[in-house]
Design a protein around this motif. Structure first.
Motif: not given
Length: 308
Positions: A252-276
């Motif tokens: 659960x703890x890992x999946x919560x971290x994974x879900x928190x990384x996902x953007x509101x748009x639904x995109x998942x960053x490759x590494x760290x945060x979403x690129x510009x």
């Protein structure tokens, strides 16, 4: 390493996949081959690969039966779009096969569509011409890729030209090396070996017992390492591997971290945060981790519901 027995909730798992699928559907036009892509074989391969990955994700979603009605309809429309518009009903794959008669790429992409009921006799005939040659099995490729080709032959109803078990023994994972040697590229090799052993999660018992025991012992540490590094693409693939094991953890703890990384748009960053940057450039960076998120979600929801 933090150890927890708590499993992620189906609601959290489902939300990740639902948002990811919405983003992929909303950006479907970026999957198209451009004239520049078609100019070289490498360009065609680079643009065909995401289409193949998209089809695998949709197949998993249908197979596991975890999609809600709206999600199921969206996935069906996206699959039809991929086959009829992106691949021109298989003609794009056929043309490439004629240009590169010994390439396994058309087979690897077509196999998933074939399992989903799509057919192109002309493509099947063109592939068989190449498979009848000694070159087909003599082509040099990394071991887990060879395993994938054999699995694609199976998916398409063909008799593989090479022995599956022998191919497994040649992979990194098949040799059960020192777990501390796992680095970036080795980790991806591990995930894809598991995907091909299980036919993308369909057959968990396809993992040999010694490999399953090895993964059960060391996978949690690898998952935590890549979560700490915030490499969401690789973490997503390792989470899929967990769902392929006889007794998945679904931490659960890992999946919560994974879900928190996902953007509101639904995109998942490759590494760290979403690129510009330009939308098309951003798509090329994040479409894979977003598809992995959809894949991981479908598998995890299915396993969580089975365990409930």
């Amino acid at each position: 390493m933090t150890v927890t027995s708590a499993a992620a909730s189906p609601a959290l798992l489902h939300g990740i996949g639902d948002r990811a699928l919405a983003w992929l559907d909303g950006h479907r036009e970026h999957f198209r081959l451009t004239p520049e892509d078609r100019a070289t074989s490498r360009g065609v391969i680079e643009r065909l690969k995401p289409i193949g990955e998209l089809s695998v994700n949709l197949r998993v979603l249908f197979r596991e039966g975890v999609a809600g009605s709206h999600q199921h309809i969206r996935a069906g429309h996206l699959l039809d779009f991929a086959w009829r518009e992106l691949l021109d009903g298989g003609n794009v794959l056929t043309a490439f096969q004629h240009e590169e008669p010994f390439s396994s790429v058309p087979l690897e992409i077509y196999s998933t569509f074939h399992e989903l009921g799509f057919r192109h006799p002309g493509l099947e005939s063109a592939m068989e011409a190449g498979r009848r040659t000694l070159t087909w099995s003599a082509l040099e490729m990394v071991p887990n890729r060879r395993l994938g080709v054999i699995n694609s032959e199976r998916q398409t109803g063909l008799v593989p030209r090479e022995d599956f078990d022998r191919a497994v023994s040649r992979t990194w994972l098949g040799r059960l090396p020192e777990p501390w040697t796992v680095q970036y590229h080795i980790a991806y090799d591990i995930t894809h070996t598991v995907f091909h052993l299980t036919n993308w999660g369909e057959k968990p018992d396809g993992i040999p017992p010694d490999i399953a025991s090895y993964l059960a012992l060391y996978l949690p540490a690898w998952i935590e390492d890549w979560a700490d590094l915030e490499h969401w693409d690789l973490l997503g693939e390792l989470l899929v591997v967990d769902t392929c094991l006889p007794r998945p953890v679904l931490d659960a703890e890992i999946w919560e971290r994974y879900a928190a990384a996902q953007c509101d748009s639904g995109a998942m960053p490759l590494h760290h945060a979403m690129p510009d940057g330009d939308e098309a450039e951003v798509f090329d960076i994040v479409h894979h981790p977003t598809m992995v998120a959809a894949f991981a979600s479908a598998m995890a929801v299915s396993r969580a519901m089975s365990a409930a």
